[in-house]
Write an enzyme that holds these catalytic residues in place. Sequence first.
Site, PDB file in Angstrom:
ATOM      1  N   HIS A 120       0.844  -1.188   0.000  1.00 49.39           N
ATOM      2  CA  HIS A 120       0.000   0.000   0.000  1.00 49.39           C
ATOM      3  C   HIS A 120       0.880   1.238   0.000  1.00 49.39           C
ATOM      4  CE1 HIS A 120      -2.600   3.085   2.239  1.00 49.39           C
ATOM      5  NE2 HIS A 120      -3.131   2.947   1.039  1.00 49.39           N
ATOM      6  N   SER A 121       0.569   2.171  -0.889  1.00 48.11           N
ATOM      7  CA  SER A 121       1.110   3.531  -0.865  1.00 48.11           C
ATOM      8  C   SER A 121       2.637   3.535  -0.899  1.00 48.11           C
ATOM      9  CB  SER A 121       0.562   4.252   0.372  1.00 48.11           C
ATOM     10  OG  SER A 121       0.766   5.642   0.277  1.00 48.11           O
ATOM     11  N   GLN A 122       3.274   4.111   0.136  1.00 44.21           N
ATOM     12  CA  GLN A 122       4.728   4.209   0.180  1.00 44.21           C
ATOM     13  C   GLN A 122       5.396   2.872  -0.103  1.00 44.21           C
ATOM     14  OE1 GLN A 122       6.432   4.088   4.006  1.00 44.21           O
ATOM     15  NE2 GLN A 122       8.160   5.426   3.550  1.00 44.21           N
TER      16      GLN A 122
END
EC number: 3.1.1.1
Length: 364
Positions: free
Chosen positions: A202-204
């Site tokens: 997820h994300s980063q």
Amino acid sequence: MMPFMDLILSILVSSVLLLNCKSSFHESPRRDAGSEVTSFFYVGGKYENFTIYVEEYVPQNPTQPYPIIFIAGAGQTGTNWLTTPDGRPGWASFFLDHGYTVYLTDQTSRGRSPWYPGIGFMVASGTSDIETLFTSTSHNLWPQAHLHTQWPGTGKVGDPTFDAFYAAQVQLQADQPISEESNTKAHSALLDRIGPAYVLTHSQAGSYGWRIGDARPNLVKGIVALEPAGPPFDQKYPYTGRARPWGITIGEIEYEPSAGPNATDLDTVIIPAKDQDHTECVLQSEPPKLLKNLQAIPALVVGAEASFHAPYEYCTAEYLKQAGVDVEFADLGEQGIKGNGHMMFMEKNNLEIAEVVLTWIQKQ
């Protein structure tokens, strides 16, 4: 007053207990948790730093051949996947119920994973950042922000669900090259230990997934990227500047032909935005170099309708496709799953989105 011999005996017993605790510190015994067996361990890194904390959840009757590794984004830990902030079942339970062994990790220098002071620097997010980007986006900071309807509660300070979510935020390593490099190595070591698996980021953590796949192409069965760090090369709101010189990563990833030292041989071109609600994309100039090791790994990029990623998420999918990756872009809004923000897997319809991911994994 305790008699002298009793005191000596007490000290000896305590010493034995402490030695036993120390010998089992790095890996807990398995314990029955009802529907699954759980354990934890540390892997990767060195004695002082860059190991990761890992929780293992095994169904009583596993039916799937490959487990799923979950890697949370910036300021988050493996607890993201256990339950939602308002107490509903999280994705870990969902995939366990479908027969998958699940591994939840804390990033290096994050949560229960050790951090050696003096390496990089740590930061934490304030309540206003969390509200603005994740939970209460009733503003016009990006074109799709007003569409956000799926966060449970008001998303503001004082709301019980927001307060529970904010309490789970932790410090993070703000030196992104250190973070990406150390997480790539530690999660590669996890794969070496457990064998082939799906990697869900997820994300980063999105850039870690690409580099883990690049480092262990024979062990990564597929990559699910929930709004991965992006878009390629250049930052967009709320960030600015050049961030990913290797396109989808900060650090080196293998291209064919070679991208050259420090990716200096990656030639790029700006592709106009597809409409007024989306950003332009930076892709490779034709003919593109191919992502040598990622070509063998199927990938799913998931984008939410109302997230701050919404204006540019398609750019990441287009970049991967151009570079030869077998990628599918699940644009949730276009698929009829409306109103989600960046923390989609915690929101009111989180299990509906989990079904999208499950369907894709089962096709691989």
